[in-house]
Design an enzyme around this catalytic site. Structure first.
Site, PDB file in Angstrom:
ATOM      1  N   ASP A  30       4.056 -12.674   1.651  1.00 47.65           N
ATOM      2  CA  ASP A  30       4.211 -12.561   3.104  1.00 47.65           C
ATOM      3  C   ASP A  30       4.594 -13.920   3.678  1.00 47.65           C
ATOM      4  OD1 ASP A  30       2.981 -10.314   5.359  1.00 47.65           O
ATOM      5  OD2 ASP A  30       3.425 -12.357   6.032  1.00 47.65           O
ATOM      6  N   ASN A  82      -0.598  -0.618   7.487  1.00 49.13           N
ATOM      7  CA  ASN A  82      -0.614  -0.449   8.932  1.00 49.13           C
ATOM      8  C   ASN A  82       0.396   0.645   9.261  1.00 49.13           C
ATOM      9  OD1 ASN A  82      -2.441  -2.574   9.356  1.00 49.13           O
ATOM     10  ND2 ASN A  82      -0.794  -4.079   9.305  1.00 49.13           N
ATOM     11  N   GLY A  88      -0.676  -2.190  14.249  1.00 52.14           N
ATOM     12  CA  GLY A  88      -0.199  -3.486  13.784  1.00 52.14           C
ATOM     13  C   GLY A  88       1.075  -3.436  12.960  1.00 52.14           C
ATOM     14  N   GLN A  89       1.662  -2.236  12.796  1.00 45.99           N
ATOM     15  CA  GLN A  89       2.907  -2.179  12.015  1.00 45.99           C
ATOM     16  C   GLN A  89       4.040  -2.801  12.824  1.00 45.99           C
ATOM     17  OE1 GLN A  89       4.139   1.694  10.538  1.00 45.99           O
ATOM     18  NE2 GLN A  89       5.787   0.795   9.328  1.00 45.99           N
ATOM     19  N   HIS A  95       4.959  -0.657   3.690  1.00 44.67           N
ATOM     20  CA  HIS A  95       4.552  -1.766   2.826  1.00 44.67           C
ATOM     21  C   HIS A  95       3.046  -1.780   2.699  1.00 44.67           C
ATOM     22  CE1 HIS A  95       5.204  -3.031   6.992  1.00 44.67           C
ATOM     23  NE2 HIS A  95       4.144  -3.805   6.864  1.00 44.67           N
ATOM     24  N   LEU A  96       2.609  -2.129   1.504  1.00 49.70           N
ATOM     25  CA  LEU A  96       1.183  -2.246   1.204  1.00 49.70           C
ATOM     26  C   LEU A  96       0.842  -3.730   1.172  1.00 49.70           C
ATOM     27  CD1 LEU A  96      -1.522  -1.000   0.321  1.00 49.70           C
ATOM     28  CD2 LEU A  96      -0.662  -0.961  -2.020  1.00 49.70           C
ATOM     29  N   HIS A  97      -0.071  -4.132   2.057  1.00 53.32           N
ATOM     30  CA  HIS A  97      -0.532  -5.523   2.063  1.00 53.32           C
ATOM     31  C   HIS A  97      -1.591  -5.697   0.974  1.00 53.32           C
ATOM     32  CE1 HIS A  97       1.030  -6.726   6.156  1.00 53.32           C
ATOM     33  NE2 HIS A  97       0.940  -5.430   6.376  1.00 53.32           N
TER      34      HIS A  97
END
Ligand code: 5GP
Ligand code: ZN
Length: 109
Positions: A30, A82, A88-89, A95-97
Protein backbone atom coordinates in the site's frame (compact mmCIF):
# COMPACT_ATOMS: atom_id res chain seq x y z
CA UNK A 1 -10.96 -1.68 -17.10
CA UNK A 2 -8.85 0.98 -18.74
CA UNK A 3 -9.41 3.78 -16.22
CA UNK A 4 -9.09 1.65 -13.09
CA UNK A 5 -6.03 2.33 -10.91
CA UNK A 6 -5.61 -1.26 -9.74
CA UNK A 7 -6.12 -2.68 -13.26
CA UNK A 8 -3.21 -0.40 -14.26
CA UNK A 9 -1.11 -1.70 -11.37
CA UNK A 10 -1.97 -5.31 -12.32
CA UNK A 11 -0.97 -4.54 -15.93
CA UNK A 12 2.22 -2.81 -14.66
CA UNK A 13 1.26 0.42 -16.43
CA UNK A 14 1.66 2.11 -13.04
CA UNK A 15 4.63 1.14 -10.86
CA UNK A 16 4.07 -0.50 -7.49
CA UNK A 17 6.07 -2.54 -5.02
CA UNK A 18 4.82 -5.99 -6.01
CA UNK A 19 5.33 -8.60 -3.30
CA UNK A 20 4.07 -11.61 -5.20
CA UNK A 21 1.84 -12.41 -8.16
CA UNK A 22 0.03 -15.49 -9.42
CA UNK A 23 -2.24 -16.12 -12.43
CA UNK A 24 -5.18 -15.09 -10.19
CA UNK A 25 -3.98 -12.12 -8.13
CA UNK A 26 -1.28 -9.54 -7.52
CA UNK A 27 -0.05 -8.50 -4.06
CA UNK A 28 1.64 -5.11 -3.69
CA UNK A 29 2.51 -2.71 -0.86
CA UNK A 30 0.00 0.00 0.00
CA UNK A 31 1.32 3.44 -0.96
CA UNK A 32 0.05 4.86 2.37
CA UNK A 33 0.63 2.07 4.88
CA UNK A 34 -1.61 2.01 7.94
CA UNK A 35 0.47 -0.63 9.71
CA UNK A 36 4.14 -1.75 9.73
CA UNK A 37 3.17 -4.21 6.97
CA UNK A 38 0.31 -3.16 4.67
CA UNK A 39 -0.18 -5.17 1.51
CA UNK A 40 -3.10 -5.20 -0.93
CA UNK A 41 -4.15 -8.37 -2.74
CA UNK A 42 -6.20 -7.75 -5.86
CA UNK A 43 -7.70 -10.19 -8.35
CA UNK A 44 -6.43 -9.72 -11.91
CA UNK A 45 -10.05 -9.65 -12.99
CA UNK A 46 -11.76 -6.28 -12.55
CA UNK A 47 -14.50 -6.60 -9.91
CA UNK A 48 -15.68 -3.34 -8.35
CA UNK A 49 -16.56 -4.45 -4.83
CA UNK A 50 -16.72 -7.48 -2.59
CA UNK A 51 -20.37 -7.81 -3.68
CA UNK A 52 -19.14 -8.98 -7.11
CA UNK A 53 -16.60 -11.37 -5.62
CA UNK A 54 -17.33 -15.06 -6.30
CA UNK A 55 -16.43 -17.67 -3.67
CA UNK A 56 -13.60 -19.20 -5.75
CA UNK A 57 -11.86 -15.85 -6.26
CA UNK A 58 -12.41 -14.95 -2.61
CA UNK A 59 -10.77 -18.23 -1.61
CA UNK A 60 -7.69 -17.57 -3.76
CA UNK A 61 -7.31 -14.13 -2.17
CA UNK A 62 -7.55 -15.57 1.35
CA UNK A 63 -5.06 -18.32 0.50
CA UNK A 64 -2.82 -15.68 -1.03
CA UNK A 65 -3.01 -13.54 2.11
CA UNK A 66 -2.15 -16.55 4.27
CA UNK A 67 0.95 -17.33 2.23
CA UNK A 68 2.09 -13.70 1.90
CA UNK A 69 1.64 -13.24 5.67
CA UNK A 70 3.85 -16.27 6.21
CA UNK A 71 6.48 -14.98 3.77
CA UNK A 72 6.43 -11.61 5.54
CA UNK A 73 6.99 -13.37 8.86
CA UNK A 74 3.71 -12.13 10.33
CA UNK A 75 2.46 -14.04 13.34
CA UNK A 76 -0.42 -11.61 13.82
CA UNK A 77 -2.38 -9.80 11.12
CA UNK A 78 -5.74 -8.45 10.01
CA UNK A 79 -7.54 -8.99 6.72
CA UNK A 80 -9.99 -6.25 5.66
CA UNK A 81 -12.33 -5.71 2.71
CA UNK A 82 -13.85 -2.22 2.68
CA UNK A 83 -17.10 -2.35 0.70
CA UNK A 84 -18.71 0.97 -0.21
CA UNK A 85 -17.53 4.53 0.33
CA UNK A 86 -19.03 4.87 3.83
CA UNK A 87 -16.99 1.83 4.87
CA UNK A 88 -13.84 3.46 3.54
CA UNK A 89 -13.60 2.00 0.03
CA UNK A 90 -11.83 4.48 -2.24
CA UNK A 91 -10.62 2.31 -5.13
CA UNK A 92 -13.33 0.50 -7.08
CA UNK A 93 -11.41 -2.67 -7.83
CA UNK A 94 -11.90 -5.16 -5.03
CA UNK A 95 -8.85 -5.55 -2.76
CA UNK A 96 -8.01 -7.41 0.41
CA UNK A 97 -5.94 -5.43 2.90
CA UNK A 98 -3.32 -7.46 4.76
CA UNK A 99 -2.23 -5.49 7.82
CA UNK A 100 0.55 -6.81 9.98
CA UNK A 101 1.60 -5.40 13.31
CA UNK A 102 -0.26 -2.83 15.33
CA UNK A 103 -3.00 -1.03 13.34
CA UNK A 104 -5.08 0.70 16.08
CA UNK A 105 -8.43 1.78 14.67
CA UNK A 106 -8.43 1.42 10.91
CA UNK A 107 -10.35 2.36 8.88
CA UNK A 108 -11.29 5.39 10.98
CA UNK A 109 -14.85 5.89 12.21
P1 5GP B 1 -9.67 1.36 0.21
O1 5GP B 1 -9.71 2.69 0.89
O2 5GP B 1 -10.38 1.42 -1.13
O3 5GP B 1 -10.14 0.21 1.06
O4 5GP B 1 -8.15 1.04 -0.05
C1 5GP B 1 -7.45 1.61 -1.12
C2 5GP B 1 -5.99 1.58 -0.73
O5 5GP B 1 -5.25 1.81 -1.90
C3 5GP B 1 -5.61 2.67 0.28
O6 5GP B 1 -5.09 2.07 1.45
C4 5GP B 1 -4.57 3.49 -0.48
O7 5GP B 1 -3.51 3.93 0.35
C5 5GP B 1 -4.10 2.55 -1.56
N1 5GP B 1 -3.66 3.20 -2.79
C6 5GP B 1 -4.28 4.24 -3.42
N2 5GP B 1 -3.60 4.57 -4.53
C7 5GP B 1 -2.52 3.73 -4.59
C8 5GP B 1 -1.44 3.59 -5.52
O8 5GP B 1 -1.33 4.30 -6.53
N3 5GP B 1 -0.52 2.63 -5.27
C9 5GP B 1 -0.61 1.82 -4.16
N4 5GP B 1 0.36 0.92 -4.00
N5 5GP B 1 -1.62 1.92 -3.26
C10 5GP B 1 -2.55 2.87 -3.48
ZN1 ZN C 1 -9.82 -2.71 -12.06
Amino acid sequence: MSDCLFCKIVAKKIPSKIVRETPDWVAFRDIQPQAPTHILLVPRQHLATVNELDPATAATLIEGAQSVAKEEGLSSYRLVFNCGSEAGQSVWHVHLHLLGGRTMHWPPG
